[in-house]
Design a protein around this motif. Structure first.
Motif, PDB file in Angstrom:
ATOM      1  N   UNK A 122       0.826  -1.167   0.126  1.00  0.00           N
ATOM      2  CA  UNK A 122       0.140  -0.042  -0.094  1.00  0.00           C
ATOM      3  C   UNK A 122       0.407   1.721  -0.155  1.00  0.00           C
ATOM      4  N   UNK A 123       1.030   2.117  -0.161  1.00  0.00           N
ATOM      5  CA  UNK A 123       1.380   3.783  -1.018  1.00  0.00           C
ATOM      6  C   UNK A 123       0.685   4.670  -1.023  1.00  0.00           C
ATOM      7  N   UNK A 124       1.614   6.214  -0.441  1.00  0.00           N
ATOM      8  CA  UNK A 124       0.444   7.190  -0.265  1.00  0.00           C
ATOM      9  C   UNK A 124       1.010   8.235  -1.705  1.00  0.00           C
ATOM     10  N   UNK A 125       0.290   8.997  -1.797  1.00  0.00           N
ATOM     11  CA  UNK A 125       0.711  10.120  -2.735  1.00  0.00           C
ATOM     12  C   UNK A 125       2.273  10.845  -2.358  1.00  0.00           C
ATOM     13  N   UNK A 126       3.355  11.242  -2.882  1.00  0.00           N
ATOM     14  CA  UNK A 126       4.199  12.175  -2.297  1.00  0.00           C
ATOM     15  C   UNK A 126       3.032  13.734  -1.305  1.00  0.00           C
ATOM     16  N   UNK A 127       2.701  14.027  -2.338  1.00  0.00           N
ATOM     17  CA  UNK A 127       2.277  15.477  -2.815  1.00  0.00           C
ATOM     18  C   UNK A 127       0.385  15.599  -2.555  1.00  0.00           C
ATOM     19  N   UNK A 185       6.035   5.313  -0.270  1.00  0.00           N
ATOM     20  CA  UNK A 185       5.274   6.329  -0.880  1.00  0.00           C
ATOM     21  C   UNK A 185       5.489   6.590  -2.128  1.00  0.00           C
ATOM     22  N   UNK A 186       4.655   6.984  -3.155  1.00  0.00           N
ATOM     23  CA  UNK A 186       4.485   6.990  -4.712  1.00  0.00           C
ATOM     24  C   UNK A 186       5.027   8.300  -4.885  1.00  0.00           C
ATOM     25  N   UNK A 187       5.411   8.801  -5.755  1.00  0.00           N
ATOM     26  CA  UNK A 187       5.744  10.163  -6.545  1.00  0.00           C
ATOM     27  C   UNK A 187       4.110  10.313  -7.873  1.00  0.00           C
ATOM     28  N   UNK A 188       4.844  11.307  -7.381  1.00  0.00           N
ATOM     29  CA  UNK A 188       4.097  12.363  -7.903  1.00  0.00           C
ATOM     30  C   UNK A 188       4.485  13.535  -9.035  1.00  0.00           C
ATOM     31  N   UNK A 189       3.658  14.641  -9.769  1.00  0.00           N
ATOM     32  CA  UNK A 189       4.133  15.870 -10.206  1.00  0.00           C
ATOM     33  C   UNK A 189       3.590  16.689 -10.268  1.00  0.00           C
TER      34      UNK A 189
END
Length: 243
Positions: A114-119, A174-178
């Motif tokens: 499971x992950x969450x969005x970085x920003x 943690x999953x990176x996003x832009x």
């Protein structure tokens, strides 16, 4: 004329002098008696008033003691009965409460995968990551706001207190996003540029001077030519600049 002539008085003059002396002595004696009598009267009056005040205080004290005795005899048992009733009702409510033996609730944590969005994640979501509590969650969000968002997960290493060990534990969740904000380098004022953690005072001043000399800055390559920027500085700030 001999000096003794001055001490010679006729019989009538001697009588007048004697009467005058008697009047003077009587006046002094009368004044002394009156002064003593007045002082005694004041002292007596003052002592009498003190005695009255003390007697009044004793009467009030006696009355107060009598009231306290009555209160202790009649009021206290009633209050004790009420307090006992309150304790019994409180005990019954606690026994009937379904959460009486429930354990203290713990924060929900993410499972593996499971992950969450970085920003996009807020402090509550950051606390779901194993190893992240309220303190780290608050620091991460605060630093992210200063940056305008994270470009990569690696930037979490810059948060105070996150060492290599902790980063290796939390990074899989943690999953990176832009979703980060860019700096309009040709439009922002001095103070606005200076708020960014990747720009210091000398660098911002160099940017402002360059803008004054030639107008708008066209690309990152113009900043590379400035002595105030190192290659590492350019690498960090480039993703945040909009020309």
């Amino acid at each position: 004329m001999h000096w003794k002539d001055f001490l010679y008085y006729r019989k009538s003059e001697k009588l007048a002098v004697i009467l005058l002396l008697i009047l003077i002595v009587l006046t002094l004696i009368l004044n002394l008696i009156l002064s003593q009598r007045n002082s005694r009267g004041v002292i007596f009056t003052q002592n009498d008033s003190l005695v009255k005040v003390f007697e009044e205080f004793q009467r009030n004290l006696s009355l107060r003691e009598g009231i306290d005795v009555l209160d202790s005899a009649h009021v206290v048992p009633q209050n004790e009965g009420r307090s006992n009733d309150g304790l019994r009702s409180k005990k019954l409510s606690e026994e009937n409460s379904p959460d009486r033996d429930a354990p203290f609730p713990t924060a929900e944590k993410l499972d593996a995968g499971e992950t969450i969005l970085l920003n996009a994640a807020d402090t509550a979501e950051w606390k779901k990551i194993p190893g992240i509590g309220s303190t780290f969650a608050s620091r991460i969000v605060k630093y992210r706001n200063l940056l305008g968002g994270f470009v990569s997960v690696e930037q979490l290493r810059e948060v105070y207190g996150i060492d290599n060990e902790l980063f290796s534990r939390i990074s899989p969740y943690i999953q990176a996003d832009e979703n980060f904000r860019k700096l309009r380098i040709n439009e922002l004022e001095f103070k606005e540029l200076l708020r960014h953690p990747y720009l210091n005072y000398k660098q911002v001043r160099a940017i402002m001077n360059l803008r004054k000399k030639k107008g708008n800055i066209a690309s990152i390559h113009e900043l590379v030519m400035l002595d105030e920027f190192t290659s590492e500085d350019i690498f960090r700030i480039e993703p945040y600049l909009a020309f």
